[in-house]
Design an enzyme around this catalytic site. Structure first.
Site, short mmCIF file in Angstrom:
data_model
loop_
_atom_site.label_atom_id
_atom_site.label_comp_id
_atom_site.label_asym_id
_atom_site.label_seq_id
_atom_site.Cartn_x
_atom_site.Cartn_y
_atom_site.Cartn_z
N ASN A 12 0.87 -1.17 0.00
CA ASN A 12 0.00 0.00 0.00
C ASN A 12 0.91 1.22 0.00
O ASN A 12 1.49 1.57 1.02
CB ASN A 12 -0.89 -0.04 1.26
N TRP A 13 1.00 1.85 -1.16
CA TRP A 13 1.95 2.97 -1.29
C TRP A 13 1.39 4.27 -0.73
O TRP A 13 2.10 5.29 -0.72
CB TRP A 13 2.35 3.14 -2.76
N LYS A 14 0.13 4.27 -0.36
CA LYS A 14 -0.50 5.47 0.22
C LYS A 14 -0.27 6.68 -0.71
O LYS A 14 -0.23 6.50 -1.92
CB LYS A 14 0.00 5.69 1.64
N HIS A 98 -9.37 0.96 4.75
CA HIS A 98 -8.13 1.21 5.49
C HIS A 98 -8.42 2.14 6.67
O HIS A 98 -9.25 3.04 6.56
CB HIS A 98 -7.09 1.83 4.55
N GLU A 100 -6.94 4.62 7.72
CA GLU A 100 -6.80 6.05 7.39
C GLU A 100 -8.06 6.57 6.71
O GLU A 100 -8.46 7.72 6.91
CB GLU A 100 -5.54 6.26 6.54
N GLU A 170 -5.27 -5.03 10.50
CA GLU A 170 -4.24 -4.02 10.70
C GLU A 170 -4.51 -3.27 12.00
O GLU A 170 -5.29 -2.30 12.01
CB GLU A 170 -4.25 -3.01 9.54
N GLY A 176 2.55 2.24 10.64
CA GLY A 176 3.48 3.35 10.49
C GLY A 176 4.22 3.72 11.76
O GLY A 176 4.90 4.75 11.81
N SER A 216 3.52 -2.16 10.27
CA SER A 216 4.97 -2.27 10.42
C SER A 216 5.51 -3.66 10.09
O SER A 216 6.45 -4.14 10.73
CB SER A 216 5.39 -1.83 11.83
N GLY A 237 2.91 -1.13 4.24
CA GLY A 237 2.98 0.28 3.90
C GLY A 237 4.42 0.70 3.64
O GLY A 237 4.96 0.53 2.56
N GLY A 238 5.07 1.24 4.67
CA GLY A 238 6.41 1.82 4.53
C GLY A 238 7.41 0.91 3.86
O GLY A 238 8.16 1.34 2.97
P1 PGA Z 1 2.93 0.23 7.59
O1 PGA Z 1 1.46 0.46 6.94
O2 PGA Z 1 3.44 -1.06 7.01
O3 PGA Z 1 3.71 1.43 7.15
O4 PGA Z 1 2.73 0.14 9.06
C1 PGA Z 1 0.57 -0.60 6.74
C2 PGA Z 1 -0.73 -0.11 6.17
O5 PGA Z 1 -1.17 0.98 6.56
O6 PGA Z 1 -1.35 -0.78 5.33
#
Ligand code: PGA
Length: 257
Positions: A12-14, A98, A100, A170, A176, A216, A237-238
């Site tokens: 997930n590149w956001k 998600h 967010e 998640e 993050g 993470s 994500g990251g």
């Molecule tokens: P993260 O994000 O790996 O940076 O914690 C995961 C996500 O939000 O899907």
């Protein structure tokens, strides 16, 4: 319990990467995962890079997905993008729900359920995200939150539709933050979620459903997490922003078999 679920690892590149950066990342990723046939690999760029990323991924074992989708096909909905148009770019997946989106854009369980049904009817596969906040976990509300998110979010799905659905567990406190759920925490939450699905949709659905872990996830914790019986992949994500670290996660999952 069936263990024949093919793992699913998605990035997930956001809100990151220009069109050319997205294409470069796909181009860098392809050779690093080309030998992997036992894991489904997906990257999810921003809308503006979907078409180019899908073109770059065409013919490879990397699929492309969107990070959101609306509940209408077309019309006077300024700024929205429909699942049909996502599919038109060459994407096969969409992430829905998600944390967010839930938090910053106040997407409710009912709205997400509508999005889920509409995306599936448009022919997309869906990664449907759920997870508790730290406050909910520490307040003893985790089970209630997950129960509500599963019950309201997946309401009305048929057994056949579940073939195109994965759940991403998640925990919001792990997203993050660099704080990853322990393998025990992940396993017990995944087992709980699978149990909810079993109660509501039966054994065949529950045993076949892929439940990804997100929060993470990194190359150095992927092997231990994927060795848990109810962890069927990752939503990253990251660590998915760089082709080499994302590929390291894919390869750790693949090596687990
Ligand atoms: P993260 O994000 O790996 O940076 O914690 C995961 C996500 O939000 O899907």
């Amino acid at each position: 319990m069936a263990t024949a679920r093919k793992p699913l690892v998605a990035g997930n590149w956001k809100l990151n990467k220009t069109v050319s950066e997205a294409v470069e990342t796909v181009d860098a990723l392809k050779p690093l995962v080309s030998g992997v046939s036992n894991v489904d690999v997906v990257v999810c760029p921003v809308y503006t890079a979907l078409y180019s990323a899908a073109q770059a991924a065409a013919g490879s074992n990397v699929e492309v997905g969107a990070q959101n989708g609306y509940t209408k096909e077309s019309g006077a909905f300024t700024g929205e993008v429909s699942p049909q148009l996502i599919k038109d770019t060459g994407c096969t997946w969409v992430i829905l729900g998600h944390s967010e989106r839930r938090e910053y854009f106040t997407e409710s369980d009912a709205f997400l359920n509508e999005k889920l049904h509409f995306a599936l009817s448009a022919g997309l596969k869906v990664m449907f995200c759920i997870g508790e906040t730290l406050e909910e976990r520490e307040g003893g509300k985790m089970d209630d939150v997950l129960t509500r998110q599963v019950t309201e979010g997946l309401k009305g799905l048929t057994e056949d539709q579940f073939a195109n659905v994965a759940i991403a567990y998640e925990p919001v406190w792990a997203i993050g933050t660099g704080v990853t759920a322990t393998p025990d925490q992940a396993e017990s939450a995944h087992l709980f979620v699978r149990g909810l699905v079993r109660d509501q949709f039966g054994d065949a659905v529950a045993d076949g459903l892929r439940i990804q872990y997100g929060g993470s996830a990194k190359p150095d914790n992927a092997a231990e997490l994927i060795s848990q019986p109810n962890v069927d992949g990752f939503l990253v994500g990251g660590a998915a922003l760089q082709a080499d670290s994302f590929a390291a996660i894919v390869n750790a999952v693949s090596a687990h078999g």
